[in-house]
Scaffold this motif. Structure first.
Motif, PDB file in Angstrom:
ATOM      1  N   PHE A  54      67.317  25.919  54.742  1.00  0.00           N
ATOM      2  CA  PHE A  54      68.488  25.792  53.874  1.00  0.00           C
ATOM      3  C   PHE A  54      68.680  24.309  53.594  1.00  0.00           C
ATOM      4  O   PHE A  54      68.662  23.490  54.519  1.00  0.00           O
ATOM      5  CB  PHE A  54      69.743  26.348  54.541  1.00  0.00           C
ATOM      6  N   GLY A  83      67.410  27.498  49.241  1.00  0.00           N
ATOM      7  CA  GLY A  83      67.020  28.275  50.406  1.00  0.00           C
ATOM      8  C   GLY A  83      65.620  28.811  50.211  1.00  0.00           C
ATOM      9  O   GLY A  83      65.239  29.202  49.101  1.00  0.00           O
ATOM     10  N   TYR A 600      73.680  33.583  57.098  1.00  0.00           N
ATOM     11  CA  TYR A 600      73.898  33.273  55.688  1.00  0.00           C
ATOM     12  C   TYR A 600      74.778  34.372  55.107  1.00  0.00           C
ATOM     13  O   TYR A 600      74.527  35.562  55.298  1.00  0.00           O
ATOM     14  CB  TYR A 600      72.579  33.206  54.928  1.00  0.00           C
ATOM     15  N   HIS A 646      78.239  30.797  48.525  1.00  0.00           N
ATOM     16  CA  HIS A 646      77.198  30.791  49.536  1.00  0.00           C
ATOM     17  C   HIS A 646      77.775  30.104  50.780  1.00  0.00           C
ATOM     18  O   HIS A 646      78.369  29.025  50.667  1.00  0.00           O
ATOM     19  CB  HIS A 646      75.967  30.022  49.063  1.00  0.00           C
ATOM     20  N   LEU A 648      76.996  29.153  55.034  1.00  0.00           N
ATOM     21  CA  LEU A 648      76.218  29.163  56.271  1.00  0.00           C
ATOM     22  C   LEU A 648      77.178  29.367  57.436  1.00  0.00           C
ATOM     23  O   LEU A 648      78.181  28.653  57.552  1.00  0.00           O
ATOM     24  CB  LEU A 648      75.465  27.843  56.452  1.00  0.00           C
TER      25      LEU A 648
END
Length: 882
Positions: A54, A83, A600, A646, A648
């Motif tokens: 990532f 990614g 993710y 998105h 993490l």
């Protein structure tokens, strides 16, 4: 207009344990080789190990030299999320993927013009302190004075009214609203003992450009795998649908592309197609146990529409009759903007060589590279690069690097053109008589007699009360211009020197963090051999990035106990509790001290344009009258809005009762507006939305920092508390671009990328399970901890209560149903700088409310194999009441 939950996709949760990395000569050499992209073959083919990466990157340009004009336009910036991963399907078959999303914004070059043309026109505004100079706005058509040798002239500033030659050029800049590109690629490879074959493909999509591509490749190993030959071929098909700038388009001459321009929704769209074929052959040779050389030669053929549809060429038209006399007075040049014209094909050959040497005395590796590229446009380039990969102990690796690039100008590049003809000329017949026409019937021609009376072609008088006669005119002779021309500074001659460093830290076995920074200087004087002559385009820029890298083959996963069914059931209860639905944040904890998890999470929220007044759909008339304010009726309303996030999820368990989490986010949003029926008529000087182009924003969002505390953990029941903060890393000052030279101000509240305030984000979660059933509930909230953000407003507080139930269809698959109630406060205050207030999305009182949602989800978990311990979750939420 609240932001509502949507579908959630969550995957890739990894539990790892720390271990010291091995330190061998082969590993050092192989790891060093991986630093350089394109070096496909290394000893043992270590580049093919299973891994997931990532990365976030930031590209930022510096300001341009506008020679005294105040540069209020923000330079170009690009935020990139990337990614990628590679996984083994069998011992010899691997699947790879990559996804890139980038959002760019800022000022870009339209054209280049003589400085005396005042292309960056000064902009003044009335303020409380009087009329003030606030910036510059592009002007692409103008008249300038030239001497008899066609050099631009400037009026001397000393008040003497004298003229002097000024040969300087300047980039003409224009702002642009943010735009987002999405790119995905996939690959499948198969290996044999001394050979490999791979096939790949993908697509790239943005508002005005779409492409799809495919590739084939392979390799053959010889000489006990010390020599490798590589072959690759690819094809890309692209389609351009450029929405021409509504402000600039009326002033641009587009005759060369008239058959490619169509009108859609009030906008002019330039259509074009492009194809690219690529072939590459390479050789990798292991010279010694400490050195490798890799050489590739590639050929690229491109054809079709190769222009940049947003670049124009400044052409200065000079009437040749004014040059035919012997006078010394200046002549007038009529500067016009023409869409650039590039060749319809391009052929390019590139040779790329890399050499890597491991230096045992320093336990380091030296990388040297050179690339030569030549093409039939005359753009010949040289690239030299060097880097030093140096382990510095305790899992740290430092890689400083330097790079030099030089480029020759394209044969058709010019800052601007001068053409000795008039831009528009009056048509005459064979006898020299001026032709007159009625624009409503241009095929009928008329003339004037000696008394200037209008007559037809047979000499008969014409009643001028019935004919609106004007002289017939035609544009310049395109045959007197070069076949191809462009003032795009990227096709000019220049050099670039960059330096930077990458710092990598192996934080535990199979998990590495990386950060890098590189600064570039772009200057015409740095071109090999000198003579670039384009110092007006000099600038600097930097690239910064941060990455998380996971080596899947080194990661240690927590695996269930399979000694017998009873032990397996106990292990599942102890180490593999049922995970809540994918949309639940902070819904579970790691059990064992030292456990580490990387996840993710992707969320997409789609909202249609239906406005509601209370619980009922609002008509356009209601929105116009009541959706904005008593003094400002609404003129536009959203047609749709998409939001993607998105995230993490990085979790670590320092103790059995405590987990800590870090969750960076990357946001993208797009919205289009429609004109309300019954809206007020446009008002001069008031911002209007025009054409089919919508609004896009995207970049880093807010960052969440949390600690999870376990309160109860007994058989079948668990309770934990989350104490979290949201850090205001997302922008809240994104602006709309100017339209018709009218400022739009800050973009709508819902299109900003964060809250702009420090927020407290607590939650309390209960989860239970018995046999195949699971259930849970969570109370969560968001409390804004500041009075206002940097733009003057504060989002409303949020309270949510949700409960769910789940059922295990199999050991690895769980289905869930969830209900959620959300109470959201309205926005407090307002923007403290200008916002156009064109629709309900611009008024704080329209945000907030109570919402009910129902969700259906699936969770899948892997219990065996190399990826044991990972899971994949999906949930769809649908609003059912407000």
């Amino acid at each position: 207009m609240p932001q509502r939950p949507g579908s959630n996709l969550q995957s890739r949760n990894l539990k790892v344990q720390s271990a010291k990395p091995r330190n061998t000569t082969l590993q050092a050499l192989t790891s060093a080789a991986l630093v350089l992209p394109g070096l496909l073959i290394t000893p043992g083919h270590a580049a093919g190990t299973d891994r997931v990466n990532f990365q976030y990157s930031r590209y930022q340009e510096g300001e341009r030299n506008l020679y005294g004009a105040p540069n209020s336009l923000k330079p170009i910036s690009v935020d990139v999320l990337h990614g990628s991963g590679i996984f083994s399907l069998t011992d010899r078959t691997k699947f790879s993927f990559g996804y890139t999303q980038d959002t760019w914004s800022g000022a870009t070059q339209i054209t280049t013009s003589p400085l005396v043309a005042n292309g960056n026109r000064l902009v003044y505004e009335n303020t409380s302190s009087g009329v003030m100079l606030v910036g510059a706005s592009p002007i692409i058509n103008n008249r300038i004075l030239l001497d008899r040798d066609l050099n631009p002239l400037r009026l001397d500033p000393d008040g003497s009214q004298s003229l002097s030659q000024d040969s300087r050029s300047v980039l003409v800049m224009s702002s642009a609203s943010p735009e987002t590109r999405n790119q995905a690629n996939f690959g499948l490879s198969r290996e044999w003992n001394e050979a490999a074959f791979n096939v790949g493909g993908g697509f790239s999509s943005e508002r005005d450009y779409k492409s799809s591509y495919g590739s084939l490749g392979g390799r053959l190993d010889f000489n006990q795998k010390l020599t490798t030959v590589k072959l690759n071929a690819g094809y890309t098909d692209s389609a351009v649908g450029a929405i021409l700038d509504h402000d600039a388009s009326p002033y641009i001459t587009k005759n060369a592309y008239s058959e490619q321009i169509v009108r859609r929704g009030g906008s002019e769209v330039l259509l074009g197609d492009r194809q690219d074929w690529v072939g590459n052959i390479g050789l990798t040779q292991v010279l010694t146990k400490n050195s490798i050389v890799d050489t590739n030669i590639g050929y690229t053929h491109s054809n079709g529409y190769l222009e940049n549809p947003y670049k124009v060429m400044s052409v200065i038209f000079v009437d040749p009759e004014t040059l035919s006399n012997n006078q010394t007075t200046p002549v007038i040049g009529d500067m016009r903007a023409l869409l650039e014209q590039r060749p319809n094909s391009r052929n390019q050959v590139a040779i790329n060589t890399k050499y890597i040497q491991y230096i045992g005395a320093f336990d380091a590796a030296l990388h040297l590279g050179y690339r030569l590229s030549v093409d039939d446009w005359g753009v010949n380039t040289h690239t030299f690069d060097a880097s030093w990969v140096q382990p510095i102990g305790s899992g740290w690796t430092l890689t400083p690097r330097i790079r030099y690039y030089s480029q020759d100008a394209a044969s058709f590049y010019k800052p601007y053109l001068i053409s000795q003809q008039t831009y528009r000329k009056i048509e005459v017949d064979s006898s020299g008589r001026t032709i007159w026409i009625d624009p409503s019937n241009p095929d009928e021609q008329y003339f004037r007699d000696s008394d200037f009376n209008l007559i037809d072609q047979n000499g008969n008088p014409v009643n001028e009360d019935l004919v609106n006669a004007v002289p017939k005119t035609s544009l310049f002779d395109a045959g007197k211009l070069p076949d191809n021309f462009s003032s795009d500074y990227r096709l000019a001659g220049f050099g670039a020197l960059s330096g930077g460093a990458t710092l990598n830290r192996m934080i535990m076995k199979g998990v590495a963090l990386e950060a890098g920074f590189e600064y570039y200087t772009h200057a015409s004087s740095m071109q090999l051999g000198g003579g670039g002559g384009n110092s007006f385009a000099d600038f600097g820029y930097y690239v910064a990035n941060a990455a998380l890298k996971l080596d899947m083959e080194q990661v240690s996963f927590a695996r269930p106990n399979h000694s017998n069914s009873h032990q397996h059931e106990d292990s599942t209860r102890q180490h593999h509790h049922i995970i809540p639905p994918a949309g639940i944040m902070f819904g579970h904890m790691l059990d064992k001290p030292g456990d580490f998890m990387v996840g993710y999470r992707f969320m997409h929220n789609w909202t249609n344009g239906h406005m509601k007044h209370g619980g009922h759909k609002a008509s356009d008339q209601t929105i116009v009258a009541q959706g904005c304010s008593d003094t400002t009726p609404c003129r536009f309303t959203p047609d749709y809005m998409n939001m993607s996030m998105h995230m993490l999820d990085i979790m670590y368990a320092p103790a059995k009762w405590l987990n800590v989490m870090l969750m960076p986010t990357f946001m993208t949003m797009d919205m289009n507006l429609r004109e309300l029926a019954g809206r007020p008529a446009p008002v001069p000087g008031v911002h209007e939305h025009q054409g089919i182009a919508g609004h896009e924003t995207g970049a880093v969002g807010d960052t969440y920092i949390s600690s999870l505390v376990k309160l109860i953990d007994v058989s079948g029941h668990r309770v934990h508390m989350n104490l979290g903060l949201s850090a205001p890393t997302g922008k809240v000052d994104i602006e709309l671009r100017r339209m018709a030279q009218i400022d739009g101000g800050l973009i709508h509240f819902g299109m900003q990328l964060g809250s702009g305030t420090w927020d407290f984000t607590p939650s309390l979660t209960y989860a239970g399970e018995k046999n195949r059933w699971s259930w849970g509930t969570q109370l969560s909230g968001v409390k804004r901890m500041e009075e206002k953000n940097k733009s003057g407003y504060r989002l409303g507080d949020v309270f949510q209560a949700t409960t769910w139930g789940g059922y295990n269809f199999t050991q690895w698959l769980t289905a869930s149903v969830r209900g959620a109630y959300t109470l959201q406060g309205e926005i407090q205050r307002d923007f403290d700088s200008f916002n156009a207030h064109i629709g309900p999305m611009d008024f704080p009182a329209n945000y907030g409310g109570q919402f009910w949602d129902i969700g259906l989800g699936l969770n899948a978990r892997i219990f065996g194999g190399r990826f044991a311990g990972n899971r994949f979750g999906f949930e769809w939420l649908e609003p059912v009441g407000e």
